[in-house]
Write an enzyme that holds these catalytic residues in place. Sequence first.
Site, PDB file in Angstrom:
ATOM      1  N   LYS A 187       0.790  -1.397   0.070  1.00  0.00           N
ATOM      2  CA  LYS A 187      -0.128   0.000  -0.008  1.00  0.00           C
ATOM      3  C   LYS A 187       0.861   1.179  -0.051  1.00  0.00           C
ATOM      4  O   LYS A 187       0.419   2.338  -0.562  1.00  0.00           O
ATOM      5  CB  LYS A 187      -0.927  -0.135   1.094  1.00  0.00           C
ATOM      6  CG  LYS A 187      -2.133  -1.147   0.956  1.00  0.00           C
ATOM      7  CD  LYS A 187      -3.080  -0.429   2.020  1.00  0.00           C
ATOM      8  CE  LYS A 187      -4.394  -1.520   1.786  1.00  0.00           C
ATOM      9  NZ  LYS A 187      -5.570  -1.295   2.675  1.00  0.00           N
ATOM     10  N   LYS A 218      -4.936  -9.116  -7.213  1.00  0.00           N
ATOM     11  CA  LYS A 218      -6.270  -9.276  -6.349  1.00  0.00           C
ATOM     12  C   LYS A 218      -7.353  -8.524  -6.637  1.00  0.00           C
ATOM     13  O   LYS A 218      -6.953  -7.163  -7.170  1.00  0.00           O
ATOM     14  CB  LYS A 218      -5.648  -9.131  -4.872  1.00  0.00           C
ATOM     15  CG  LYS A 218      -6.548  -9.541  -3.903  1.00  0.00           C
ATOM     16  CD  LYS A 218      -6.106  -9.085  -2.345  1.00  0.00           C
ATOM     17  CE  LYS A 218      -6.284  -7.605  -2.078  1.00  0.00           C
ATOM     18  NZ  LYS A 218      -6.136  -7.286  -0.779  1.00  0.00           N
ATOM     19  N   LYS A 223     -10.790  -2.853  -4.329  1.00  0.00           N
ATOM     20  CA  LYS A 223     -11.654  -1.752  -4.291  1.00  0.00           C
ATOM     21  C   LYS A 223     -10.793  -0.537  -5.053  1.00  0.00           C
ATOM     22  O   LYS A 223     -11.516   0.454  -5.764  1.00  0.00           O
ATOM     23  CB  LYS A 223     -11.884  -1.282  -2.918  1.00  0.00           C
ATOM     24  CG  LYS A 223     -12.810  -2.126  -2.197  1.00  0.00           C
ATOM     25  CD  LYS A 223     -12.495  -1.282  -0.535  1.00  0.00           C
ATOM     26  CE  LYS A 223     -13.469  -2.230   0.309  1.00  0.00           C
ATOM     27  NZ  LYS A 223     -13.527  -1.919   1.663  1.00  0.00           N
TER      28      LYS A 223
END
Length: 333
Positions: free
Chosen positions: A114, A198, A201
């Site tokens: 992230k 993956k 969102k």
Amino acid sequence: MSKKIFSGVQPTGNLHLGNYLGAIKNFVDLNNDDQNKCIFCVVDLHAITIKQDKHELRNNIRETTATFIASGIDPTKSIIFDQSKVHAHAEGAWFLSCMAPMGWLNRMTQFKEKAGKDKEKASIGLYIYPILMASDILLYDTTHVPVGEDQKQHLELTRDLAQKFNKDFNCEDFLRVPEPLIKKHFSRIMSLKDGKKKMSKSDPSDFSRINLTDTKDEIVNKIKKAKTDSLPIPYEDQKLKDRPEAENLLGIYSSISDQNLDKSLEEFGGKNFSDLKNQLAEVLLSKISPISDEIKKLINDYEYLDKVLADGVNKAEEIAGKKIVEMKKIIGF
Ligand code: AMP
Ligand code: TRP
């Protein structure tokens, strides 16, 4: 055995099929077993580790709550609440931060993903995010935590932190060491555009995921456009190696139809992707569209959603409030 279940979902919008198959569908099954005590948390403190617009955040908190209920979690049976309203979560996270070695946090792969290349610019909140998650779980004497595969490492850290706290403060069994509940199969749903990534969102392409609020046309369209390869569907799972898109579509089909992969291979072996896609779209419409319709109905009922959260906060507060008082005594306050 009666289980104490705790899990959380971030109110960051775009809840998708990965969230549903990896986590929320299991929440519903656990909620339906009368022996279990379940707590499902809208983890808004986790959401702000990445910058949020305040109006969107408020909407997303309600939408996540609506998604829980629309998926089948009964708020009169399970506790549903928003994390920021129960002060013990942030307090507990501070206590745990003070005894968590940085070395343990430095191993967290999700932070590395992230934070991206420029780690220096990532927030401290993003770095200590797994400690807040540990606090969430440990305040409720949780026995089991249902999550998708991507949270496995955070749960291992939670277990290590519980054991370290108990040892450092000489209070054996005070913090209960929880077990992860990660499905053996299909616990990691991949992007429809790239079987190696993956489903997420934050993927800029909306075609990479099925959102739980997608219309019927959007679902059909996204499945039609999903990436495949040029070979027919194989008969055996070993032949799915190096065919990530085929594996993902068959995995989604199996998971949503509650059948094992072998059964799906039996159904589609030797056929073309168009057969699988048609069938998959049909199952998705029958399982996801009713949830999506219900979300849309609930989302405008602020009064009801806010009441569910407020009731949940009261119940959560009672449990977590007691635990944090004990925790403070143990520390020496
Ligand atoms: P988040 O949206 O990051 O708060 O995730 C909520 C839950 O959904 C967690 O239990 C995640 O592990 C799970 N989850 C998120 N993305 C996926 C995915 N692509 N496949 C399976 N589970 C997922
Ligand atoms: N970190 C989890 C995720 O991103 C969300 C979460 C926060 C959570 N606190 C939790 C999950 C406690 C399980 C238990 O998906």
